[in-house]
Design an enzyme around this catalytic site. Structure first.
Site, PDB file in Angstrom:
ATOM      1  N   GLY A  76     -11.109  -1.805   3.191  1.00  0.00           N
ATOM      2  CA  GLY A  76     -10.243  -1.692   4.368  1.00  0.00           C
ATOM      3  C   GLY A  76     -10.198  -0.277   4.906  1.00  0.00           C
ATOM      4  CB  THR A 108      -0.866  -0.024   1.275  1.00  0.00           C
ATOM      5  OG1 THR A 108      -1.814  -1.064   1.131  1.00  0.00           O
ATOM      6  CG2 THR A 108      -1.600   1.296   1.511  1.00  0.00           C
TER       7      THR A 108
HETATM    8  N1  ASP Z   1      -4.384  -1.223   4.796  1.00  0.00           N
HETATM    9  C1  ASP Z   1      -4.607  -1.880   3.519  1.00  0.00           C
HETATM   10  C2  ASP Z   1      -5.970  -2.523   3.541  1.00  0.00           C
HETATM   11  O1  ASP Z   1      -6.339  -3.078   4.555  1.00  0.00           O
HETATM   12  C3  ASP Z   1      -3.579  -2.918   3.181  1.00  0.00           C
HETATM   13  C4  ASP Z   1      -2.141  -2.543   3.464  1.00  0.00           C
HETATM   14  O2  ASP Z   1      -1.852  -1.447   3.890  1.00  0.00           O
HETATM   15  O3  ASP Z   1      -1.255  -3.405   3.233  1.00  0.00           O
HETATM   16  O4  ASP Z   1      -6.638  -2.541   2.537  1.00  0.00           O
END
Ligand code: ASP
Length: 316
Positions: free
Chosen positions: A214, A184
């Site tokens: 998310g 991300t």
């Molecule tokens: N926070 C992101 C999600 O839950 C994923 C990530 O940051 O790796 O969609």
């Protein structure tokens, strides 16, 4: 009367000129996770470092020329979305059905304006769609087909869903490897006028259910910016960041409890960890000193303060 007004005007122009020459800084992240020095091949590390450096240079250029922190975070995140090596834009992870659904959000610390998209499948740069929602709609969050359609109406670059598929992610998807969860991206910036902004973009969690959203596109969970406190972009297991309203909680601890940004970030990550979550945050206040906090082995990250050379880090 006229003289008083003229003096007041001169004073406010002076204040604006001063503010417009304040310190500026940008910080970015490219995801947090469990990779170790041994598991990260040197070639891969240098490609990732180069992309983070380019994102920082791009954002910093905007700030150095007197541009806004909003433009800087948008530009920096766009660079990382266009890189196939991060889980955002091109290179996004796959859902359990082998498709890509992307999320992004942005917030302006000066005005508390915010915009976000969730579950888009055809917008080349989801961060631009989030920005368009903020600036050209009366909403904060658009999801799914409605968000894709809005982006198209706004004249943003639209791609076939196959654009997001990279061979590397596809192989990871088939192997269902943990590494596929990383990447991300996010940015926080302070501009010369003293305004903070934050932006986050993701493909979500690998193998997620269709329709899963998310923390990344949720204002207050994955992204927050408020001039009076801090700008925050988060990465990690989104469900736990949602449950503690992570980004807003950090800002609230700074604003209402007077905590230093580092203490606030560590405190909120402890809450994330207590719920079984993992990840990290980048935090910036108006001093222009970025803070990085993560409870994983590593977080791709970097910063640039004023004209100094960008610094990029991976491990602790
Ligand atoms: N926070 C992101 C999600 O839950 C994923 C990530 O940051 O790796 O969609």
């Amino acid at each position: 009367m006229k003289r008083l007004a003229a003096i007041a005007l001169a004073a406010s122009i002076c204040a604006a000129a001063q503010a417009a020459d304040g310190p500026f800084a940008i910080a970015v992240h490219g995801g947090a996770g469990a990779m170790t020095r041994a598991s990260l091949a040197p070639e891969r590390e240098s490609v990732l470092r180069a992309a983070l450096t380019e994102a920082l240079e791009t954002g910093r250029r905007v700030l150095a020329e007197g541009g806004s922190s909003l433009d800087a975070v948008t530009a920096a995140v766009r660079v990382l979305e266009d890189s196939p090596h991060f889980n955002a834009g091109k290179g996004a992870v796959f859902t359990s059905e082998g498709t890509n659904e992307l999320d992004a959000s942005i917030m302006d610390g000066a005005t508390l304006r915010a915009g976000a998209v969730a579950g888009v499948a055809t917008v080349k740069n989801p961060i631009e769609a989030a920005r368009a929602v903020m600036e050209r709609s009366r909403h904060v969050l658009l999801a799914g087909k409605g968000a894709d359609r809005f982006a198209k109406e706004q004249g943003l670059a639209i791609v076939d869903p196959s654009y997001f598929r990279t061979e590397e992610r596809w192989r990871q998807f088939q192997r269902a490897k943990d590494e596929a969860k990383l990447g991300t991206v996010g940015a926080v910036a302070l501009d010369k006028a003293g305004n903070l902004a934050a932006a986050t973009s993701t493909g979500g969690i690998a193998g997620k259910r269709i329709g899963r959203v998310g923390d990344s596109p949720i204002i207050g969970a994955g992204t927050w910016a408020e001039n009076e406190s801090v700008a925050v972009s988060a990465t990690g297991t989104g469900e736990t960041f949602l449950r503690v309203a992570a980004a807003h909680d950090i800002a609230a601890l700074v604003k209402y409890r007077g905590l230093a940004p580092r203490k606030a970030a560590d405190g909120v990550l402890a809450k994330v960890a207590a719920l079984g979550g993992q990840g990290g945050v980048i935090v910036l206040d108006r001093s222009g000193e970025p803070v990085f906090a993560f409870n994983t082995e590593a977080m791709y990250r970097g910063f640039a303060i004023g004209p100094a050379r960008p610094q990029v880090m991976v491990f602790r």
